[in-house]
Design a protein around this motif. Sequence first.
Motif, short mmCIF file in Angstrom:
data_model
loop_
_atom_site.label_atom_id
_atom_site.label_comp_id
_atom_site.label_asym_id
_atom_site.label_seq_id
_atom_site.Cartn_x
_atom_site.Cartn_y
_atom_site.Cartn_z
N GLN A 4 7.81 5.42 -0.73
CA GLN A 4 6.94 5.24 -1.42
C GLN A 4 5.84 4.01 -0.67
OE1 GLN A 4 8.01 3.61 -5.34
NE2 GLN A 4 7.95 5.63 -6.16
N HIS A 5 6.64 3.09 0.04
CA HIS A 5 5.70 2.22 0.68
C HIS A 5 5.12 2.84 1.95
CE1 HIS A 5 4.66 -1.37 2.65
NE2 HIS A 5 5.21 -0.94 3.95
N ILE A 6 5.52 3.90 2.73
CA ILE A 6 5.04 4.73 3.71
C ILE A 6 3.91 5.39 3.31
CG2 ILE A 6 5.31 6.59 5.36
CD1 ILE A 6 8.34 5.67 5.61
N ILE A 7 3.78 6.13 2.24
CA ILE A 7 2.85 6.92 1.53
C ILE A 7 1.70 5.86 0.94
CG2 ILE A 7 2.20 8.27 -0.63
CD1 ILE A 7 5.02 9.49 -0.24
N SER A 8 2.10 4.92 0.51
CA SER A 8 1.04 3.88 0.03
C SER A 8 0.42 3.22 1.44
CB SER A 8 1.59 2.82 -0.68
OG SER A 8 0.60 1.96 -1.13
N LYS A 9 0.97 3.19 2.26
CA LYS A 9 0.69 2.52 3.45
C LYS A 9 -0.61 3.57 4.14
CE LYS A 9 2.36 0.21 7.63
NZ LYS A 9 3.56 -0.17 8.70
N PHE A 15 -8.14 5.49 0.63
CA PHE A 15 -8.75 5.21 -0.66
C PHE A 15 -9.93 3.88 -0.63
CE2 PHE A 15 -8.39 2.74 -4.71
CZ PHE A 15 -8.84 3.69 -5.65
N ALA A 16 -9.56 2.80 0.19
CA ALA A 16 -10.36 2.06 0.41
C ALA A 16 -11.75 2.31 0.70
CB ALA A 16 -9.73 0.80 1.31
N VAL A 17 -11.65 2.96 1.99
CA VAL A 17 -13.01 3.64 2.44
C VAL A 17 -13.90 4.72 1.66
CG1 VAL A 17 -13.83 5.32 4.33
CG2 VAL A 17 -12.11 3.47 4.90
#
Length: 63
Positions: A4-9, A15-17
Amino acid sequence: MAIQHIISKRIDPIFAVSIGLAAAFTRINREEKEKGRTTGESVDVLKRRWRLAWQDFGQEKKI
């Protein structure tokens, strides 16, 4: 949890862009409507500015 951390990272910057671009487009569209332009005209202005920005970026500025 490591997966999950790798996907979120990897997805968080995308998402921010995308949120930033959507906010910029909304602001530009609002300002253009205040000037009396339609959304289509605003898109044309944005395309023209985009071409000019990339054209200037490729050329060296002379002083």
